[in-house]
Design an enzyme around this catalytic site. Structure first.
Site, PDB file in Angstrom:
ATOM      1  N   ILE A  11       0.907  -1.199   0.080  1.00 23.31           N
ATOM      2  CA  ILE A  11      -0.009   0.009   0.196  1.00 23.31           C
ATOM      3  C   ILE A  11       0.843   1.240   0.055  1.00 23.31           C
ATOM      4  O   ILE A  11       1.850   1.416   0.887  1.00 23.31           O
ATOM      5  CB  ILE A  11      -0.807  -0.022   1.212  1.00 23.31           C
ATOM      6  CG1 ILE A  11      -1.969  -1.283   1.268  1.00 23.31           C
ATOM      7  CG2 ILE A  11      -1.875   1.107   1.364  1.00 23.31           C
ATOM      8  CD1 ILE A  11      -2.847  -1.340   0.134  1.00 23.31           C
TER       9      ILE A  11
ATOM     10  N   HIS B 101      -2.464 -12.237   7.536  1.00 28.20           N
ATOM     11  CA  HIS B 101      -1.086 -12.976   7.027  1.00 28.20           C
ATOM     12  C   HIS B 101      -1.287 -14.420   7.663  1.00 28.20           C
ATOM     13  O   HIS B 101      -1.436 -14.748   8.594  1.00 28.20           O
ATOM     14  CB  HIS B 101       0.072 -12.284   7.447  1.00 28.20           C
ATOM     15  CG  HIS B 101       1.398 -12.962   6.946  1.00 28.20           C
ATOM     16  ND1 HIS B 101       1.822 -12.573   5.850  1.00 28.20           N
ATOM     17  CD2 HIS B 101       2.191 -13.896   7.647  1.00 28.20           C
ATOM     18  CE1 HIS B 101       2.838 -13.464   5.562  1.00 28.20           C
ATOM     19  NE2 HIS B 101       3.314 -14.237   6.611  1.00 28.20           N
TER      20      HIS B 101
HETATM   21  C1  GRF Z   1      -4.586 -15.948   2.712  1.00 31.80           C
HETATM   22  O1  GRF Z   1      -3.960 -16.944   3.141  1.00 31.80           O
HETATM   23  C2  GRF Z   1      -4.046 -14.599   3.341  1.00 31.80           C
HETATM   24  O2  GRF Z   1      -3.404 -14.796   4.453  1.00 31.80           O
HETATM   25  C3  GRF Z   1      -2.902 -14.319   2.422  1.00 31.80           C
HETATM   26  O3  GRF Z   1      -3.331 -14.585   1.087  1.00 31.80           O
HETATM   27  C4  GRF Z   1      -4.436 -15.779   1.146  1.00 31.80           C
HETATM   28  C5  GRF Z   1      -5.699 -15.197   0.480  1.00 31.80           C
HETATM   29  O4  GRF Z   1      -6.602 -16.289   0.354  1.00 31.80           O
HETATM   30  N1  GRF Z   1      -2.476 -12.826   2.665  1.00 31.80           N
HETATM   31  P1  GRF Z   1      -7.966 -15.678  -0.229  1.00 31.80           P
HETATM   32  O5  GRF Z   1      -7.791 -14.631  -1.463  1.00 31.80           O
HETATM   33  O6  GRF Z   1      -8.426 -14.715   0.858  1.00 31.80           O
HETATM   34  O7  GRF Z   1      -8.791 -16.946  -0.493  1.00 31.80           O
END
Ligand code: GRF
Length: 185
Positions: free
Chosen positions: A86, A102
């Protein structure tokens, strides 16, 4: 809370947040889904839910992002699988009002390039017995802002990056709406 969601991919976390709002578990109004990827499934999920969408032409352009957020009158931002940094001007304008999720127990297994499968591969290679998910405030670096909430999951001996990712993702879907509820309250 007029919530803008940012997603680059599948958008299952965005969906979990939208579902929690629909069930009345999170009193927020989803006003916008922003993506840097024109084909992201997250955009289709937002359209299905009747939410405005914006596809960024240049994800590094703070003015473009701020214009989209202002047009939607958003006052809080949740990054949900958003893979771009960002821009600083946006972080400053929405200081303390941007969170990210995360798929590890930060500060372990975070930072530039640590996303998706790579996180879970690194966890397995380390021999850690626990992983999990972290919701944190966003600053203008990767995964370094203050931690808001975490949920741990066990690492099983037979885990592959895929089985671990699935276990963590399930935890994410419960954790993210809960963390947002804390902000709302
Ligand atoms: C998740 O594991 C999130 O923590 C990470 O990317 C993945 C995204 O999954 N930042 P989604 O697109 O929400 O299914």
């Amino acid at each position: 809370m007029r919530l803008a969601l940012f997603a680059s991919g599948g958008g299952s976390n965005a969906q979990a947040i939208l579902d929690a709002i629909r069930r009345g578990e999170l009193r927020a109004e989803p006003v916008l889904l922003v993506s840097n990827k024109p084909g992201a499934r997250a955009l289709a999920r937002a359209r299905d839910a009747g939410i405005a969408t914006a596809t960024l032409r240049d994800a590094d352009d703070a003015r473009e992002i701020l214009a989209a957020l202002r047009e939607a009158d958003a006052d809080f931002v949740a990054l949900a699988g958003y893979l771009k940094r960002i821009p600083r001007e946006v972080v400053v304008a929405f200081s303390g009002r941007i969170v990210n999720i995360h798929p590890s127990l930060l500060p372990a297994f975070g930072g530039a390039g640590m996303y998706g499968r790579r996180v879970h591969e690194a966890v397995l290679a380390s021999g850690a017995k626990e992983s999990g998910a972290t919701v944190h405030l966003v600053d203008d670096d990767y995964d370094t802002g203050p931690i808001v909430m975490q949920r741990a999951v066990p690492v099983e001996l037979a885990d592959t990056p895929e089985t671990l990712a699935a276990r963590v993702l399930k935890a994410e879907h419960a954790l993210y709406p809960e963390a947002l509820r804390l902000f709302m309250e």
